[in-house]
Design an enzyme around this catalytic site. Structure first.
Site, PDB file in Angstrom:
ATOM      1  N   LYS A  37       0.478  -1.380  -0.171  1.00  7.78           N
ATOM      2  CA  LYS A  37       0.452  -0.063   0.026  1.00  7.78           C
ATOM      3  C   LYS A  37       1.194   1.294  -0.147  1.00  7.78           C
ATOM      4  O   LYS A  37       1.260   1.387   0.921  1.00  7.78           O
ATOM      5  CB  LYS A  37      -0.506  -0.278   1.380  1.00  7.78           C
ATOM      6  CG  LYS A  37      -2.096   1.178   0.749  1.00  7.78           C
ATOM      7  CD  LYS A  37      -2.727   1.583   2.014  1.00  7.78           C
ATOM      8  CE  LYS A  37      -1.872   2.929   2.775  1.00  7.78           C
ATOM      9  NZ  LYS A  37      -2.351   3.883   3.836  1.00  7.78           N
ATOM     10  N   ASP A  64      -3.687   4.400  -1.840  1.00  5.12           N
ATOM     11  CA  ASP A  64      -4.542   5.030  -0.941  1.00  5.12           C
ATOM     12  C   ASP A  64      -4.442   6.642  -1.418  1.00  5.12           C
ATOM     13  O   ASP A  64      -3.909   7.028  -0.423  1.00  5.12           O
ATOM     14  CB  ASP A  64      -3.917   5.068   0.523  1.00  5.12           C
ATOM     15  CG  ASP A  64      -4.713   5.350   1.568  1.00  5.12           C
ATOM     16  OD1 ASP A  64      -5.777   5.973   0.517  1.00  5.12           O
ATOM     17  OD2 ASP A  64      -3.725   5.297   2.488  1.00  5.12           O
ATOM     18  N   LYS A  66      -6.952   8.153  -1.952  1.00  6.94           N
ATOM     19  CA  LYS A  66      -8.687   9.092  -1.280  1.00  6.94           C
ATOM     20  C   LYS A  66      -8.995   9.928  -2.571  1.00  6.94           C
ATOM     21  O   LYS A  66      -9.863  11.169  -1.686  1.00  6.94           O
ATOM     22  CB  LYS A  66      -8.247   9.448  -0.628  1.00  6.94           C
ATOM     23  CG  LYS A  66      -8.723   8.378   1.169  1.00  6.94           C
ATOM     24  CD  LYS A  66      -8.249   9.134   2.187  1.00  6.94           C
ATOM     25  CE  LYS A  66      -8.063   7.905   3.704  1.00  6.94           C
ATOM     26  NZ  LYS A  66      -6.143   7.750   3.656  1.00  6.94           N
ATOM     27  N   ASP A  69     -13.734  15.257  -5.787  1.00  3.11           N
ATOM     28  CA  ASP A  69     -13.679  15.978  -6.852  1.00  3.11           C
ATOM     29  C   ASP A  69     -14.959  15.630  -7.908  1.00  3.11           C
ATOM     30  O   ASP A  69     -15.603  15.010  -7.315  1.00  3.11           O
ATOM     31  CB  ASP A  69     -12.284  15.905  -7.610  1.00  3.11           C
ATOM     32  CG  ASP A  69     -11.921  17.667  -8.120  1.00  3.11           C
ATOM     33  OD1 ASP A  69     -12.977  18.294  -8.191  1.00  3.11           O
ATOM     34  OD2 ASP A  69     -10.691  18.129  -7.963  1.00  3.11           O
ATOM     35  N   THR A 123     -11.200   8.188  10.048  1.00  5.77           N
ATOM     36  CA  THR A 123     -11.263   7.808  11.147  1.00  5.77           C
ATOM     37  C   THR A 123     -11.274   8.601  12.924  1.00  5.77           C
ATOM     38  O   THR A 123     -11.592   8.455  13.839  1.00  5.77           O
ATOM     39  CB  THR A 123     -10.832   6.146  12.330  1.00  5.77           C
ATOM     40  OG1 THR A 123      -9.294   6.189  11.819  1.00  5.77           O
ATOM     41  CG2 THR A 123     -10.741   5.478  11.209  1.00  5.77           C
ATOM     42  N   ARG A 214       3.485   0.203  10.499  1.00  2.00           N
ATOM     43  CA  ARG A 214       4.662   0.212  11.408  1.00  2.00           C
ATOM     44  C   ARG A 214       4.971  -1.359  11.982  1.00  2.00           C
ATOM     45  O   ARG A 214       5.895  -1.744  12.370  1.00  2.00           O
ATOM     46  CB  ARG A 214       3.945   1.313  12.735  1.00  2.00           C
ATOM     47  CG  ARG A 214       4.406   2.332  12.094  1.00  2.00           C
ATOM     48  CD  ARG A 214       3.903   3.441  12.751  1.00  2.00           C
ATOM     49  NE  ARG A 214       2.403   3.567  12.644  1.00  2.00           N
ATOM     50  CZ  ARG A 214       1.999   4.678  13.672  1.00  2.00           C
ATOM     51  NH1 ARG A 214       2.189   5.601  14.121  1.00  2.00           N
ATOM     52  NH2 ARG A 214       0.304   4.574  13.184  1.00  2.00           N
TER      53      ARG A 214
HETATM   54  O1  C5P Z   1       1.314   1.317  10.904  1.00  3.20           O
HETATM   55  P1  C5P Z   1      -0.260   1.487  10.425  1.00  3.20           P
HETATM   56  O2  C5P Z   1      -0.147  -0.360  10.748  1.00  3.20           O
HETATM   57  O3  C5P Z   1      -0.417   2.160  12.158  1.00  3.20           O
HETATM   58  O4  C5P Z   1      -0.092   1.814   9.313  1.00  3.20           O
HETATM   59  C1  C5P Z   1      -1.725   2.214   8.807  1.00  3.20           C
HETATM   60  C2  C5P Z   1      -2.177   2.362   7.286  1.00  3.20           C
HETATM   61  O5  C5P Z   1      -2.817   2.233   7.135  1.00  3.20           O
HETATM   62  C3  C5P Z   1      -1.232   3.823   7.208  1.00  3.20           C
HETATM   63  O6  C5P Z   1      -1.181   3.982   5.691  1.00  3.20           O
HETATM   64  C4  C5P Z   1      -2.724   4.952   7.513  1.00  3.20           C
HETATM   65  O7  C5P Z   1      -2.216   5.636   6.806  1.00  3.20           O
HETATM   66  C5  C5P Z   1      -3.169   3.942   6.538  1.00  3.20           C
HETATM   67  N1  C5P Z   1      -4.751   4.148   7.499  1.00  3.20           N
HETATM   68  C6  C5P Z   1      -4.941   4.327   8.519  1.00  3.20           C
HETATM   69  N2  C5P Z   1      -6.545   4.502   9.889  1.00  3.20           N
HETATM   70  C7  C5P Z   1      -7.656   5.165   8.558  1.00  3.20           C
HETATM   71  C8  C5P Z   1      -7.384   4.838   6.648  1.00  3.20           C
HETATM   72  C9  C5P Z   1      -5.849   4.853   6.657  1.00  3.20           C
HETATM   73  O8  C5P Z   1      -4.317   3.653   9.447  1.00  3.20           O
HETATM   74  N3  C5P Z   1      -8.521   5.226   8.566  1.00  3.20           N
END
Ligand code: C5P
Length: 239
Positions: A37, A64, A66, A69, A123, A214
């Site tokens: 992603k 991703d 989003k 427009d 979120t 992460r």
């Molecule tokens: O590092 P982590 O597991 O928290 O990464 C989650 C990924 O999902 C990040 O790229 C974050 O931007 C994305 N994301 C999120 N929550 C959302 C939508 C996307 O954590 N509601």
């Protein structure tokens, strides 16, 4: 079109502005995750060449982006993204039905296999913020309302928190693709995520794609971390 399902549902979030690091991570994880992603930071920093380089690794790529427009602009951008080789991308459901239909049509005109998923309520948005921008709450109900609209408009699924799976599944049915971030293996640091599920819990809840960043990319040994998650999900052989 019935959405494709991924044998390994883990899409690793390559959240780094460092192109070489992202490509190295993606290549090293190729056998242990189902997809990659990339998000706005990466795409803004590295543009179409960066996207093509990630696609060239050979795993499905979730962009991703989003989009939100006017329909004509979103259709054109969706076409370009499909040309770059993205397998999945997302758009804001609040852009409305026509925008969603045109995004799907634009992308599928280039590649009929491309999947488009909707963003319902971010979120980061709570009931107060939702009210301030004039959207009808509470957020949990708005999520389901927008998920239904996404399905009606022909999207393949939505991005949602694992806690929202049950409500959306019952509203939108078994074929609707549910993409869930906020996944944390037991014992992993939460960082800024709050309401999390483990990979196994999200699998049981019915997540189709788990976006995990992460816990894999920040691990001392990202390959070992991805292997452990694959094992937790019952995958013994490389994906
Ligand atoms: O590092 P982590 O597991 O928290 O990464 C989650 C990924 O999902 C990040 O790229 C974050 O931007 C994305 N994301 C999120 N929550 C959302 C939508 C996307 O954590 N509601």
């Amino acid at each position: 079109m019935t959405s494709q399902r991924f044998r390994n549902p883990v899409f690793v979030a390559l959240d780094t502005p460092d192109l070489d690091k992202a490509l190295e991570l993606g290549r090293s994880l190729k056998d242990y995750v189902g997809g990659l992603k990339i998000g706005l930071e990466f795409i803004t920093a590295h543009g179409p060449e960066g996207v093509r380089a990630v696609v060239a690794i050979g795993l499905p790529v979730f962009a991703d982006v989003k989009f939100h427009d006017i329909p004509n602009t979103v259709a054109a951008a969706s076409r370009e993204l499909a040309r770059l080789g993205a397998t999945i991308f997302n758009i804001h459901v609040s852009g409305g039905e026509v925008m969603m239909r045109e995004a799907v049509a634009g992308a599928r005109a280039v590649d009929p296999r491309v999947m488009v998923v909707g963003v319902t309520v971010l979120t980061s948005i709570d009931n107060d913020i939702l009210g301030a921008v004039g959207q009808r709450g509470p957020a949990a109900e708005q999520v389901v309302r927008l998920a239904r609209l996404a399905k009606h408009a022909g999207l393949d699924g939505v991005v949602c928190s694992a806690q929202e799976i049950a409500a959306i599944r019952s509203a939108c049915g078994p074929d609707f693709l549910l993409v869930t971030p906020g996944i944390r293996p037991a014992g992993a640091a939460l960082a800024d995520q709050r309401r999390v599920m483990t990979p196994a819990e999200a699998q049981r809840a019915g997540s189709d794609i788990m976006v995990i960043g992460r816990p894999i990319t920040g691990a001392a040994d990202p390959v070992a971390a991805a292997r452990a998650i694959a094992a937790e999900l019952g995958m013994t052989a490389p994906a």
